[in-house]
Scaffold this active site. Structure first.
Site, PDB file in Angstrom:
ATOM      1  N   TRP A 165       0.822  -1.213   0.000  1.00 26.14           N
ATOM      2  CA  TRP A 165       0.000   0.000   0.000  1.00 26.14           C
ATOM      3  C   TRP A 165       0.852   1.257   0.000  1.00 26.14           C
ATOM      4  O   TRP A 165       0.367   2.343  -0.314  1.00 26.14           O
ATOM      5  CB  TRP A 165      -0.940   0.008   1.201  1.00 26.14           C
ATOM      6  CG  TRP A 165      -0.246   0.108   2.537  1.00 26.14           C
ATOM      7  CD1 TRP A 165       0.672  -0.772   3.039  1.00 26.14           C
ATOM      8  CD2 TRP A 165      -0.397   1.118   3.528  1.00 26.14           C
ATOM      9  NE1 TRP A 165       1.092  -0.371   4.281  1.00 26.14           N
ATOM     10  CE2 TRP A 165       0.446   0.787   4.620  1.00 26.14           C
ATOM     11  CE3 TRP A 165      -1.167   2.262   3.624  1.00 26.14           C
ATOM     12  CZ2 TRP A 165       0.547   1.565   5.769  1.00 26.14           C
ATOM     13  CZ3 TRP A 165      -1.068   3.035   4.775  1.00 26.14           C
ATOM     14  CH2 TRP A 165      -0.218   2.686   5.831  1.00 26.14           C
ATOM     15  N   ASP A 166       2.136   1.120   0.353  1.00 25.72           N
ATOM     16  CA  ASP A 166       3.011   2.289   0.374  1.00 25.72           C
ATOM     17  C   ASP A 166       2.970   3.045  -0.932  1.00 25.72           C
ATOM     18  O   ASP A 166       3.061   4.275  -0.962  1.00 25.72           O
ATOM     19  CB  ASP A 166       4.494   1.945   0.534  1.00 25.72           C
ATOM     20  CG  ASP A 166       4.801   0.727   1.336  1.00 25.72           C
ATOM     21  OD1 ASP A 166       3.874  -0.036   1.641  1.00 25.72           O
ATOM     22  OD2 ASP A 166       5.984   0.530   1.618  1.00 25.72           O
ATOM     23  N   GLU A 168       1.029  -2.512  12.346  1.00 23.16           N
ATOM     24  CA  GLU A 168       1.195  -3.972  12.290  1.00 23.16           C
ATOM     25  C   GLU A 168       1.450  -4.580  13.657  1.00 23.16           C
ATOM     26  O   GLU A 168       1.703  -5.774  13.762  1.00 23.16           O
ATOM     27  CB  GLU A 168       2.306  -4.325  11.303  1.00 23.16           C
ATOM     28  CG  GLU A 168       1.899  -3.943   9.889  1.00 23.16           C
ATOM     29  CD  GLU A 168       2.914  -4.356   8.829  1.00 23.16           C
ATOM     30  OE1 GLU A 168       4.032  -4.728   9.197  1.00 23.16           O
ATOM     31  OE2 GLU A 168       2.558  -4.287   7.637  1.00 23.16           O
ATOM     32  N   LYS A 224       3.185   0.248  16.096  1.00 25.90           N
ATOM     33  CA  LYS A 224       4.393   0.144  15.290  1.00 25.90           C
ATOM     34  C   LYS A 224       4.577   1.400  14.446  1.00 25.90           C
ATOM     35  O   LYS A 224       5.675   1.896  14.284  1.00 25.90           O
ATOM     36  CB  LYS A 224       4.292  -1.078  14.384  1.00 25.90           C
ATOM     37  CG  LYS A 224       5.547  -1.357  13.572  1.00 25.90           C
ATOM     38  CD  LYS A 224       5.349  -2.566  12.653  1.00 25.90           C
ATOM     39  CE  LYS A 224       6.605  -2.872  11.854  1.00 25.90           C
ATOM     40  NZ  LYS A 224       6.344  -3.870  10.788  1.00 25.90           N
TER      41      LYS A 224
END
Lengths: 786, 786
Positions: B362-363, B489, B593
């Protein structure tokens, strides 16, 4: 599934009178013999055809790397798999020049019978070879309960019409070819040729093979000896051996009326530490013992052992002959799985197959041990002692996970975690409370003080420490256990699972109580007053999610708000759901694989009001699909308690027929020992209404469904032998041995003595309207027999 | 980590003046050249020593089985890995009889410089061989932006003291040995010898290799040609070829003052469908084109391309020279990753290394496309077109998961799901809304109507369908999305993740809006009025968990009630936590995270009040450990928005230096393209306060931290070129090209024309007290330069 009926209905045996190759693997499981140490699947004597060749020794396993496409911290790296050890069952037969192979020629007659009182598998077969030679083969096979390392076979062949030349080959074979299986995660990963030859010999009638495993570095010795009876002078004997086979050959020419008979005695020994000579001697010594006892002696010992067993624990059911047969079949197989396990685990499939890789799960403590605790308490203690022996591994696992105390493995053979799938493995911490609960139950039923203050206390303390570190108090003081998986494997990694929380609560209190009972032993474990106070605080503040609007408990926080699975749109072929839908979708919806909250209502019945139990049962029944063999018996128990006797009977029937009808489609890999034991629980705790309470008392609340006319069961409790018998109108309690005992019949205390039975009427049963199940998932309705 | 400073600080280049073998793999990533189609890591010309040899072609991958210890329905069976293709970079050198190898002999001088305006990597080296021969080597390497299939090298060597005999070997090499890596899941599974030789030739100065992959069945042709200049008559040329190598050899004897110079032109072609002759011709044709352009021509094209690029998008930062350098370095690498991807994905590491197996996540849409959309909109459209091209696979995946519409993969090269770890893969459905958001942003920024009604509409409709089927209305009508994983995450499979729900809400509304804009195209996709109404209903009823007691949003339902991670007890060596703690424990506690709720506050800022943003940021900062490169830039943006300019500067610095200082310890496998693009976002959207609103407008809210004195950035918006420049006191908006445009300066509308810039004072900035970060996890404080 096995087409119904595959087996003749009979009270004390299981009998097939036709050989159906399609269900050969299932029948090999059903006809498996075991004593908890040795397991022999019911493979045909001649080895082939077979579904799954299987000879197992409890605890003997091989290791293998667990693969991960994406590894993570704390993922177990080494898997464990039970291996098919040296096969001592095989006796091949050549009739003139043709192998006796039932796939060819003509079967005139075929019967196999598992005799539940004699503890043997009998076989009788009349076969005509393709060339027209007719022979009768009779064999009897046993795995001895009294001589733990020994199995034996009596094999007899006779010509029926003409003189024949026979060749018998009695073998020990290692590294048999195993069918490869793939796809279904429930089927054990096959291990090819797991045994490395170390020694092989054949001398006279004696055979021997010694092998070892590669990674687990375990050694196994197998020895066999024979007695041969055949007509002189044609009967001749020779033997030979190679790496993976050691073989006795007998040749004879028989006229009609003559017989060739072979007694085969097989002894096993395995060890991680003993030397080759020591292990060889161990197997030989067991063999000599068996030879000395002789075939008839072994038969007599076996029957005596089982007479005592049935006297302790037989269950009689009038009105449903299938269930009568099935419950005894189940009792027998549970005995076989646990009798002589002796500080080894009871695998989920016993020693009847390689399913679930031969692993033990929480089933052993939660489903199997109750039966053993009330009928063979020593066997129950052995299993718990095995757990205690694995405490070092469990403490190391807890440390690895950043937790205190001990984290017992979700699935294991040797005590190390072997579950690679962490949402249903690592996160299923309830196994720790299940083990603790088995400890509490064992102590309550036996009053075994020595166990209580040593083995029991250790387990309770280390599991309580785990819970205290796993959960936390919130700002308002409430104690939560977040991100864990309860019994229902169609939910995972949820907060405040009611089953887990209530079982942990019981665990924490029991540990504090035990530490108080045994302060010196507790101090040796480092338990302080501060620590037990923290356990009691956590227990007292334990969160139990309840949906006030619906008036029902939430299986876990938020569960009742989730979307309900679309059962109407679910094809009946799409069960079990786990093989047809992704976990992520199962996890986030209201669909229950197996009793979870309902199991909590049985094991922690004290935490629910009768009204809550009824409402909860009514809410969860329409969501529960029973894609697990661990569900029906428990639904039966609660159905009986809350007001659904017909449904209780139905679920009892499903649990009872789980393997005999292969309802889960995987009896080929072995029997579901927990479901077999659960059948007993459904009868005794469900229809018999038996509950422990106050730590040392026992209560009964008998009630019969319409179709049944009488149930009687026997128990051991605190050194007494008890018999409970009930009909539709009354119950009779008999103390057959031991000091007087007070029990409850419903709310009435009864003082039982060996002087005479006590009989009481049953109160009127309050029937409730039946709940529904998901479309197509109702249990089969059981009716009056014609 | 790379010891600071490894590179000289310079505004327009990145330069190392010392060769540090310890950080060789990192420097290979930093000095990688790419045009989005071809990627060449910055390996030394002579091939060795190297950290990770790397030549990549975007999309060229091999398949491999994904292993599961326990498989499950819907688990992807086939993984994809980028492969190291034929290496065209290698030019080996023999000096007299010794190989030019920098591990031996003496390095007198070493410089490598990535020139961000010229678009080349220059190298200069003076080396004395063990036998005492001194030579100077100069090389310049480029991967052409203008000629997509072409890379080229100019290589020059001269003796410094004595006459030397030189041998140059210019090679094409396939199946180079790759270092094996294990343990860290972030490192790509190495694939050994992935290429199967199909054709090889060497004729004159021309080399060619054609190979194909085994499982993915892709073919790659590589051709090279050379121009050689050396002293007559000693310079001699020969060539030869084998399966995996094709080689030109040049020998020459040089006196001091003489040079041997080689121009090497390399062309690549790959295809899943084209025949060997067609592909061979394709590579040859590209090669002829390059030869025709010539070395100087290629240099000129490259600079012209980059002049235009910098003119469109340069960012100037006064007051922090490191950041000035880093942001241009980042812009250059993002350009390299995306410029000529052309209907291929932009991998997480671009084409600079094999990290993350070369997958895109998705980055690309969420972190990289914003920069490309505002600076190279055509490149952004190409990426989205690639996603649209994978719709058939995404629709099939949705079907497999029992969902409607399309479920785009969590990680992929070819469009099929390649994530084996489902809690962070399959369950991370937000990728679909992230793609939809990129579509909406692209259309808002470009006004590209043709894209909107075709590619854009398709993506919006199929993702909206996914959301509608994934979520559900509860009894009270509220819409929930249960059991999914958001960006963080360290949480997974949670209910009502705010980021996911808000992004899905935007997706549903955008799809309904697009369907209304393009009714005919929508009808072709089967969209009905009922369907868009259902989308709008779901969006309107979307649940956004809020803890009223704390006055903050919950990252997902129940998050703020969970136990807070014990940061005080967490060893600083134990970051990243995922390598030292089990997922189950991370998942169930309050530990973040990477920005999740904070990212929602940026991408869906309209859904939060300013007060909520400030409170949420203060709540989540002490929980956020930034074990991901995707976090710092976004924390910088929100820090600037809510009142922490120094912290915004610190996070900007961390994002900027991510790879230059190797803060994540894995720059060896390639650069973090998303973090590089995020640095731009931190400057433009954070300090520049740029936001889109109302679908077609743009707003700025510039604010400068104390240490910076000026920022200027350039943008393209709806065909205009804009320049925004601001100091501590004022901002100046310049429309350098295009029709008049209205923008917001804070709340004030400004009408911009090309006639003259508009300058406005900055309002007073309201500073809030700084929140804290977990112990040891505060970003490095940035100060005024001395």
């Amino acid at each position: 599934m096995i087409d119904h009926p595959a087996y003749d209905v009979s009270a004390w045996s299981l009998r097939e009178s036709e050989l159906n190759f399609d269900v050969l693997p299932q029948s090999e499981s059903v006809f498996a013999l075991s004593n908890g140490h040795i397991g022999w699947r019911g493979n045909l004597d001649e080895g082939e055809p077979n579904g799954l060749p299987g000879s197992y020794l409890n605890g003997l396993h091989e290791l293998h790397a667990l693969p991960y496409a994406e590894a993570g911290y704390g993922y177990p790296e080494s898997g464990q798999t039970v291996i098919n050890v040296t096969n001592g069952k095989v006796i091949r037969l050549l009739v003139d020049d043709e192998p006796f192979d039932l796939r060819y020629g003509t079967i005139r007659h075929h019967v196999r019978e598992l005799d539940l009182r004699a503890g043997v598998l009998r076989r009788s077969c009349e076969w005509v070879s393709p060339a027209g030679r007719a022979v009768r083969v009779r064999s009897t096979r046993m795995v001895s309960f009294q001589q733990r390392a020994v199995a034996a076979i009596s094999y007899e062949v006779e010509p029926l019409e003409d003189q024949v030349r026979l060749v018998l080959q009695s073998e020990l074979i290692a590294n048999e070819e195993i069918p490869r299986v793939a796809g279904d995660p429930r089927v054990a990963a096959a291990l090819e040729s797991p045994l490395r030859a170390e020694e092989s010999s054949a001398a006279g009638t004696r055979l021997r093979l010694v092998h070892s495993t590669t990674r687990s570095e375990l050694r196994v010795a197998t020895a066999a000896d024979h007695r041969v009876e055949g007509p002189e002078p044609t009967t001749k004997i020779s033997s030979e051996s190679g790496d993976d086979v050691s073989r006795l050959t007998v040749t004879a020419v028989l006229d009609t009326g003559q017989k060739l008979r072979l007694e085969k005695y097989v002894a096993y020994g395995w060890s991680a530490t003993r030397s080759l000579p020591a292990l060889r001697d161990q197997a030989d010594a067991a063999l000599v013992g068996a030879l000395d006892t002789g075939w008839q002696g072994l038969l007599d010992q076996q029957r005596a052992y089982l007479d005592d067993f049935w006297d302790r624990c037989d269950v009689e059911v009038d009105g449903d002959t299938e269930i009568q047969q099935a419950v005894r079949f189940g009792l027998f197989h549970v005995l076989q799985a646990g009798a002589r396990a002796e500080e080894r685990a009871i695998p989920a499939k016993g020693l009847t197959g390689s399913g679930y890789d031969g692993h033990t799960f929480w089933d052993a403590e939660t489903f199997v041990l109750p039966l053993l605790t009330f009928t063979s308490p020593r066997a129950a203690a052995e299993v718990l002692q095995w757990r205690a022996n694995t405490l070092p591994a469990a403490k190391e696992r807890a440390r690895q996970l950043g937790l205190a105390g001990a984290a017992f493995p979700w699935r294991t053979i040797n005590g190390d975690e072997a579950s690679s799938y962490w949402p249903a493995g690592t996160a299923a911490f309830h196994v720790n409370a299940d083990i603790a609960d088995a400890v509490v139950r064992y102590v309550a039923v036996t009053g075994d003080d020595a166990f209580d203050k040593d083995t029991g206390l250790q387990i309770l303390v280390e599991t309580a420490r785990l819970w205290r570190s796993l959960g936390h108090h919130d700002n308002a003081g409430a104690f939560h256990i977040d991100g864990v998986t309860g019994p229902d494997e169609y939910s995972a990694v949820a907060d405040d699972n009611v089953y887990t929380n209530l079982m942990a609560q019981g665990n924490l209190v029991a540990a504090a109580d035990a530490a108080e009972r045994h302060p010196r032993h507790a101090a040796e474990l480092g338990v302080t007053a501060e620590e037990t106070a923290a356990w009691r605080d956590a227990a007292a503040a334990m969160t139990v999610p309840f949906n006030a609007q619906l008036g029902v408990h939430e299986q876990s926080a938020g569960f009742t708000r989730h979307q309900v699975w679309d059962f109407a749109a679910t094809d009946r072929e799409h069960y079990p759901l786990l093989l047809h839908y992704p976990y992520f979708d199962l996890y986030r919806k209201q669909v229950v694989k197996q009793a979870d909250l309902v199991l909590a209502m049985y094991l922690r019945g004290d935490a629910f009001t009768p009204e809550e139990k009824a409402r909860n049962f009514a809410y969860y029944e329409p969501l529960t699909v029973r894609d697990s063999s661990l569900s029906a018996y428990c639904q039966s128990v609660i159905a009986a308690e809350v007001g659904h006797l017909q449904l209780a009977h139905d679920y009892l029937g499903e649990s009872a027929m789980m393997d005999l009808e292969d309802l889960e489609n995987n009896a080929r890999d072995g029997l579901h020992i927990a479901a077999l034991a659960g059948t007993w629980t459904a009868l005794v705790a469900g229809l018999g209404g038996m509950r422990l309470f106050d730590g040392n008392s026992i209560r009964f609340a008998p009630r019969l469904p319409d179709a049944l006319s009488r149930i009687a069961f026997r128990l051991m409790f605190r050194g007494r032998r008890l018999r409970v018998e009930f009909t539709n109108s009354s119950a009779t309690y008999t103390l057959s041995e031991g000091k007087p005992l007070e029990v409850l019949h419903y709310e009435e205390p009864l003082r039982l003595t060996t002087a005479r039975p006590v009989t009481r009427d049953l109160p009127a049963f309050k029937h409730l309207p039946e709940p529904t199940q998901p479309a197509g998932r109702a249990p089969r309705r059981r009716h009056h027999p014609a």
